[in-house]
Structures are given as C-alpha cells and as structure tokens.
Design an enzyme around this catalytic site. Structure first.
Site, PDB file in Angstrom:
ATOM      1  N   HIS A 166       0.849  -1.193   0.000  1.00 51.15           N
ATOM      2  CA  HIS A 166       0.000   0.000   0.000  1.00 51.15           C
ATOM      3  C   HIS A 166       0.876   1.230   0.000  1.00 51.15           C
ATOM      4  O   HIS A 166       1.991   1.223   0.536  1.00 51.15           O
ATOM      5  CB  HIS A 166      -0.964   0.010   1.190  1.00 51.15           C
ATOM      6  CG  HIS A 166      -0.290  -0.150   2.506  1.00 51.15           C
ATOM      7  ND1 HIS A 166       0.109  -1.386   2.988  1.00 51.15           N
ATOM      8  CD2 HIS A 166       0.078   0.757   3.443  1.00 51.15           C
ATOM      9  CE1 HIS A 166       0.679  -1.222   4.168  1.00 51.15           C
ATOM     10  NE2 HIS A 166       0.683   0.066   4.468  1.00 51.15           N
ATOM     11  N   HIS A 216       0.886   5.258   0.999  1.00 48.96           N
ATOM     12  CA  HIS A 216       0.218   6.335   1.742  1.00 48.96           C
ATOM     13  C   HIS A 216       0.329   7.640   0.955  1.00 48.96           C
ATOM     14  O   HIS A 216       1.403   7.986   0.457  1.00 48.96           O
ATOM     15  CB  HIS A 216       0.909   6.582   3.088  1.00 48.96           C
ATOM     16  CG  HIS A 216       0.867   5.439   4.044  1.00 48.96           C
ATOM     17  ND1 HIS A 216      -0.032   5.373   5.070  1.00 48.96           N
ATOM     18  CD2 HIS A 216       1.633   4.325   4.157  1.00 48.96           C
ATOM     19  CE1 HIS A 216       0.175   4.280   5.781  1.00 48.96           C
ATOM     20  NE2 HIS A 216       1.183   3.615   5.249  1.00 48.96           N
TER      21      HIS A 216
END
Ligand code: AMP
Ligand code: ZN
Length: 137
Positions: free
Chosen positions: A99, A101
C-alpha cells in the site's frame, strides 16, 4: 490471500471509503488518518510489499498516486503531500499487503519524524554507490 484484510478491502469483500477504483487498484481513506483525507492506494492482487510487486503494477501505481495527490491538494488546500510506502516491520510496515500512503501536510504540523542527517567519510559515498550499482546488475 484468504486472511489478508487489504485483499478483502481492495476487492470489495469488505466495504471501505473508496476514493478511486480501476481494474488493478482501489484507493481508500486510511482508517486512522495522519490528517483527514489520508489515502491508501492498494493493488487488487496481493504483494507483501513493493519489493516483491510485479513491475507492471509498480509502474501503474505512480500516475494514480499523482492524480490522488493533486485531488487532495485541491480538496484540502494542504501545503504539501507525503507519498510514503513502508517495506518490512523495521520500516514501519504493519499491514503486509502493498500500500502507498498519500498524506496531506500542513506547515509546522510536525506529524512525521525527520531523521538525524548522517555523513560519509572521504571516498565512502563512492564505495556505497559502487556496491549498490553492482547489486542492480
Ligand atoms: P503501514 O504501517 O504502512 O503498514 O500502514 C498501514 C495503514 O493501514 C495504517 O495507517 C492503518 O491506519 C491503516 N489501516 C489498517 N487497517 C485499515 C482498514 N481496515 N481500513 C483502512 N485503513 C486501515
Ligand atoms: Zn493482500
């Protein structure tokens, strides 16, 4: 990955506050945001982190990050944006599905630590550069 929460979120098995979706990615609001509007970009396929991600997914991610960052700037009026991506527990990774950010930042908010700046002795930077360059071959 049956027990991966981000696999479930990315593929719509668990509902999320989605800001963007395409065939390969879903972008959601982080449940515990550094600031309101903190977004996570998740690939729909499972990779533990960036180090083992397919090149085509890695290549597709950055233009999406750019679009989301510009949207966040418009919506929040923030002063800056951090794009962060943690690989391994030592680097602060807590969810082991790749992932990225995307975090709005404001002057003086002090929400992220800044590292103490180190230095190289004479010739040391060249040695490090050569070592890393040869590992890339
Ligand atoms: P990292 O420390 O880089 O692995 O970041 C994991 C991030 O995932 C943290 O910022 C968490 O707040 C966020 N997070 C964990 N669970 C969820 C969830 N169910 N929905 C949205 N964000 C989550
Ligand atoms: Zn996963």
């Amino acid at each position: 990955m049956e027990n991966c929460i981000f696999c479930k979120i990315a593929n719509g098995v668990i509902p999320s506050a989605t800001v963007y979706e395409d065939d390969d990615f879903r972008a959601i609001l982080d449940i515990a945001p550094a600031h309101k509007g903190h977004v996570l970009l998740l690939p729909k396929n499972h990779f533990d982190n960036l180090l083992c991600a397919d090149d085509d997914i890695a290549a597709k991610a950055l233009p999406i990050v750019k679009r989301i960052a510009n949207a966040l700037k418009t919506v929040t009026g923030c002063d800056g944006i951090n794009v962060l991506q943690n690989n391994g527990t030592a680097a602060g990774q807590s969810v082991f599905h790749l992932h990225i950010h995307i975090i709005p930042r404001y002057e003086g908010d002090g929400i992220l630590p800044v590292w103490d700046q180190g230095s190289y002795a004479d010739g040391e930077a060249a040695e490090w550069a050569a070592k890393i360059a040869s590992a890339l071959e």
